[in-house]
Design a protein around this motif. Structure first.
Motif, mmCIF file in Angstrom:
data_model
loop_
_atom_site.group_PDB
_atom_site.id
_atom_site.type_symbol
_atom_site.label_atom_id
_atom_site.label_comp_id
_atom_site.label_asym_id
_atom_site.label_seq_id
_atom_site.Cartn_x
_atom_site.Cartn_y
_atom_site.Cartn_z
ATOM 1 N N PRO A 1 46.542 52.857 69.141
ATOM 2 C CA PRO A 1 46.784 53.121 67.805
ATOM 3 C C PRO A 1 47.217 54.766 67.517
ATOM 4 N N LEU A 2 48.496 54.798 67.580
ATOM 5 C CA LEU A 2 49.377 56.043 67.500
ATOM 6 C C LEU A 2 49.159 56.396 65.817
ATOM 7 N N THR A 3 48.968 57.628 65.655
ATOM 8 C CA THR A 3 49.214 58.322 64.158
ATOM 9 C C THR A 3 50.042 57.747 63.672
ATOM 10 N N ARG A 4 51.349 57.947 63.971
ATOM 11 C CA ARG A 4 52.628 57.726 63.406
ATOM 12 C C ARG A 4 52.899 56.194 63.031
ATOM 13 N N VAL A 5 52.194 55.253 63.803
ATOM 14 C CA VAL A 5 52.208 53.960 63.462
ATOM 15 C C VAL A 5 51.440 53.587 62.297
ATOM 16 N N LEU A 6 50.248 54.234 62.537
ATOM 17 C CA LEU A 6 49.217 53.932 61.354
ATOM 18 C C LEU A 6 49.960 54.639 59.779
ATOM 19 N N VAL A 7 50.516 55.633 59.949
ATOM 20 C CA VAL A 7 51.192 56.187 58.685
ATOM 21 C C VAL A 7 52.431 55.186 58.238
ATOM 22 N N VAL A 8 52.985 54.749 59.235
ATOM 23 C CA VAL A 8 54.033 53.843 58.736
ATOM 24 C C VAL A 8 53.332 52.575 57.938
ATOM 25 N N ASP A 9 52.215 52.094 58.643
ATOM 26 C CA ASP A 9 51.700 51.027 58.278
ATOM 27 C C ASP A 9 51.285 51.343 56.546
ATOM 28 N N VAL A 10 50.619 52.452 56.591
ATOM 29 C CA VAL A 10 50.314 52.837 55.088
ATOM 30 C C VAL A 10 51.401 52.887 54.053
ATOM 31 N N VAL A 11 52.455 53.498 54.576
ATOM 32 C CA VAL A 11 53.771 53.470 53.733
ATOM 33 C C VAL A 11 54.198 52.002 53.498
ATOM 34 N N VAL A 12 54.166 51.057 54.371
ATOM 35 C CA VAL A 12 54.330 49.705 53.960
ATOM 36 C C VAL A 12 53.430 49.048 52.817
ATOM 37 N N VAL A 13 52.338 49.532 53.084
ATOM 38 C CA VAL A 13 51.173 48.929 52.034
ATOM 39 C C VAL A 13 51.520 49.529 50.865
ATOM 40 N N ALA A 14 51.907 50.889 50.738
ATOM 41 C CA ALA A 14 51.886 51.718 49.500
ATOM 42 C C ALA A 14 52.876 51.039 48.707
ATOM 43 N N GLY A 15 54.243 50.714 49.555
ATOM 44 C CA GLY A 15 55.396 50.055 49.051
ATOM 45 C C GLY A 15 55.161 48.626 48.214
ATOM 46 N N LEU A 16 54.224 47.869 48.909
ATOM 47 C CA LEU A 16 54.088 46.674 48.344
ATOM 48 C C LEU A 16 53.149 46.886 47.105
ATOM 49 N N CYS A 17 52.201 48.034 47.160
ATOM 50 C CA CYS A 17 51.207 48.283 45.818
ATOM 51 C C CYS A 17 52.146 48.304 44.608
ATOM 52 N N LEU A 18 53.345 49.453 44.972
ATOM 53 C CA LEU A 18 54.101 49.766 43.794
ATOM 54 C C LEU A 18 54.896 48.790 43.437
ATOM 55 N N SER A 19 55.186 47.782 44.375
ATOM 56 C CA SER A 19 56.152 46.660 43.845
ATOM 57 C C SER A 19 55.382 45.460 43.482
ATOM 58 N N GLN A 20 54.209 45.412 42.970
ATOM 59 C CA GLN A 20 53.404 44.275 42.473
ATOM 60 C C GLN A 20 54.028 43.696 41.169
ATOM 61 N N SER A 21 54.326 44.472 40.322
ATOM 62 C CA SER A 21 54.738 43.847 39.256
ATOM 63 C C SER A 21 56.173 43.116 39.341
ATOM 64 N N TRP A 22 56.794 43.095 40.288
ATOM 65 C CA TRP A 22 57.912 42.478 40.632
ATOM 66 C C TRP A 22 57.909 41.247 41.555
ATOM 67 N N VAL A 23 56.753 41.347 42.587
ATOM 68 C CA VAL A 23 56.536 40.398 43.780
ATOM 69 C C VAL A 23 55.406 39.518 43.341
ATOM 70 N N ALA A 24 54.443 39.771 42.410
ATOM 71 C CA ALA A 24 53.314 38.937 42.163
ATOM 72 C C ALA A 24 53.287 38.243 40.779
ATOM 73 N N PRO A 25 53.007 37.091 40.755
ATOM 74 C CA PRO A 25 52.624 36.089 39.845
ATOM 75 C C PRO A 25 52.091 36.986 38.728
ATOM 76 N N ALA A 26 52.565 36.663 37.171
ATOM 77 C CA ALA A 26 51.978 37.513 36.068
ATOM 78 C C ALA A 26 50.497 37.128 36.030
ATOM 79 N N GLN A 27 50.149 35.790 36.365
ATOM 80 C CA GLN A 27 48.527 35.387 35.977
ATOM 81 C C GLN A 27 47.807 36.116 37.035
ATOM 82 N N VAL A 28 48.480 36.525 38.472
ATOM 83 C CA VAL A 28 47.479 37.333 39.320
ATOM 84 C C VAL A 28 47.489 38.679 38.656
ATOM 85 N N LEU A 29 48.783 39.372 38.188
ATOM 86 C CA LEU A 29 48.431 40.552 37.781
ATOM 87 C C LEU A 29 47.592 40.992 36.616
ATOM 88 N N ARG A 30 47.477 39.733 35.651
ATOM 89 C CA ARG A 30 46.399 39.807 34.381
ATOM 90 C C ARG A 30 44.945 39.527 35.222
#
Length: 393
Positions: free
Chosen positions: A81-110
């Motif tokens: 478990p290298l630190t830079r790999v974990l940082v990239v994983d966090v970046v990927v996760v954060a990107g998904l969080c920020l794009s929820q309104s576009w990639v998740a169904p509306a009923q899930v967002l509600r």
């Protein structure tokens, strides 16, 4: 003792076997979480792709997620478990969080609780970072991801709180596992040190006993003969005995290193004949030993034990001749017998504090991994039998 424990603790904290085992298991857990969450999230996302605001974005996020999960797995399995790999994983996760309104169904967002495919990936990211990093970095990541989640899906929702609680529980679990592993490594290190100390003490005691045997065979024997009048103080043999004793003492002081790997036992035994102690009655020694080699320690033990036996023959038996015989023991050892037809003695009547037979012969042979026995009766001579490595016959 406190310093010894501190040293053992430092050795354990560096990289003990228990911590290595926990680290390997943590890597396997992190890989399993990232792979399963990525695959599960991708399946759920593709099933609901027609009901999202931007299907193209969803397909792109799924592709990036799967590729990253493969890279994450390959790197962790190869390098940990290298630190830079974990940082990239966090970046990927954060990107998904920020794009929820576009990639998740509306009923899930509600929904008040996180039930979408993004929540699956984000939850695993918060969980695995606790096992791959130290605190407070892991908990800090959980808080940051929860905040980014709220930015990507604003409104009153339970998911950010759940993410923080998940991170806290995973951090506690990982901390407990690491603490137990450190404790196990400290205990192992202390036990290893205790075993090493015990072995060192045993080696020191063995060396001390060997020195005592050599002193008994030389200096103490000389003093005894002078004290009993067997060697008069003005005898010409006394300086030669004293010089020989000094050579033995000097050898004890300078002795070091391992014994020779192989020694010709027959040569060493024949060398005893002209080396019998000055001042002893004359003794003819017949050596009937064929050429044979033994490990240096075993050959030395047999030779010194034979020397003590021949000295006893010359001093006590009244015999003018002794024989050194030989036999082979299984599987690759030898047996040596010192025999005389002298006065003999009652072996059971020898006081236990007399060190000649007990230590200089029996003890020396036991220390070398062999054995010895003395067979004698008054008027019937004496047989001193020694063998190595085992078996008297």
């Amino acid at each position: 003792m406190a310093g010894r424990r501190h040293a053992a603790a430092e050795a354990a904290d560096e990289d003990g076997p228990a911590q290595q085992g926990v680290r390997r298991k943590a890597v396997h857990l992190m890989v399993a979480l990232r792979l399963t969450s990525a695959i599960a999230g991708a399946v759920v996302a593709l099933m609901a792709v027609d009901s999202v605001a931007r299907p193209g974005w969803t397909l792109g996020c799924v592709a990036v997620l799967l590729v990253w999960a493969a890279i994450f797995t390959a790197v962790l399995l190869r390098r940990g478990p290298l630190t830079r790999v974990l940082v990239v994983d966090v970046v990927v996760v954060a990107g998904l969080c920020l794009s929820q309104s576009w990639v998740a169904p509306a009923q899930v967002l509600r929904a008040s609780a996180g039930t979408g495919w993004v929540d699956i990936v984000v939850s695993s990211g918060v969980f695995l970072v606790q096992f791959g990093s130290r605190q407070p970095f892991g908990l800090g990541v959980a808080v940051v991801v929860a905040f980014v989640y709220m930015v990507g899906a604003p409104g009153p929702r339970e998911a950010p709180v759940v993410l923080v609680v998940q991170g806290l529980l995973a951090a506690v679990l990982a901390g407990l596992l690491r603490r137990e592993a450190r404790g196990a490594d400290r205990e192992l290190a202390e036990r290893s040190r205790a075993v090493a100390d015990a072995a060192a003490r045993a080696a020191a005691r063995a060396d001390e006993r060997d020195q005592q045997r050599r002193l008994h065979d030389t200096v103490l024997a000389t003093l005894t003969m002078v004290g009993t009048g067997a060697v008069p103080s003005g005898s010409a043999a006394l300086p030669r005995r004293a010089a020989s004793d000094l050579r033995v003492i000097d050898g004890l002081r300078s002795r070091g290193g391992a014994a020779p790997r192989a020694v010709r036992l027959d040569v060493a035994l024949r060398a005893l004949v002209p080396a019998l102690r000055p001042g002893l009655p004359e003794l003819r020694v017949v050596v009937d030993v064929p050429p044979c080699e033994l490990p240096g320690e075993a050959a030395e033990a047999i030779t010194l034990s034979a020397q003590e036996a021949l000295t006893n023959v010359a001093r006590h038996s009244g015999a003018t001749e002794a024989r050194v015989g030989y036999w082979r023991t299984a599987p690759a050892g030898v047996g040596i017998e010192i025999a005389d037809e002298g006065a003999g003695f009652d072996v059971a009547a020898v006081p236990p504090q007399r060190r000649g037979l007990q230590e200089s012969i029996r003890g020396r042979m036991r220390a070398a991994g062999g054995g010895a026995e003395i067979v004698s009766r008054p008027g019937s001579g004496t047989r001193v039998r020694m063998w190595w490595p085992d078996g008297g016959g």
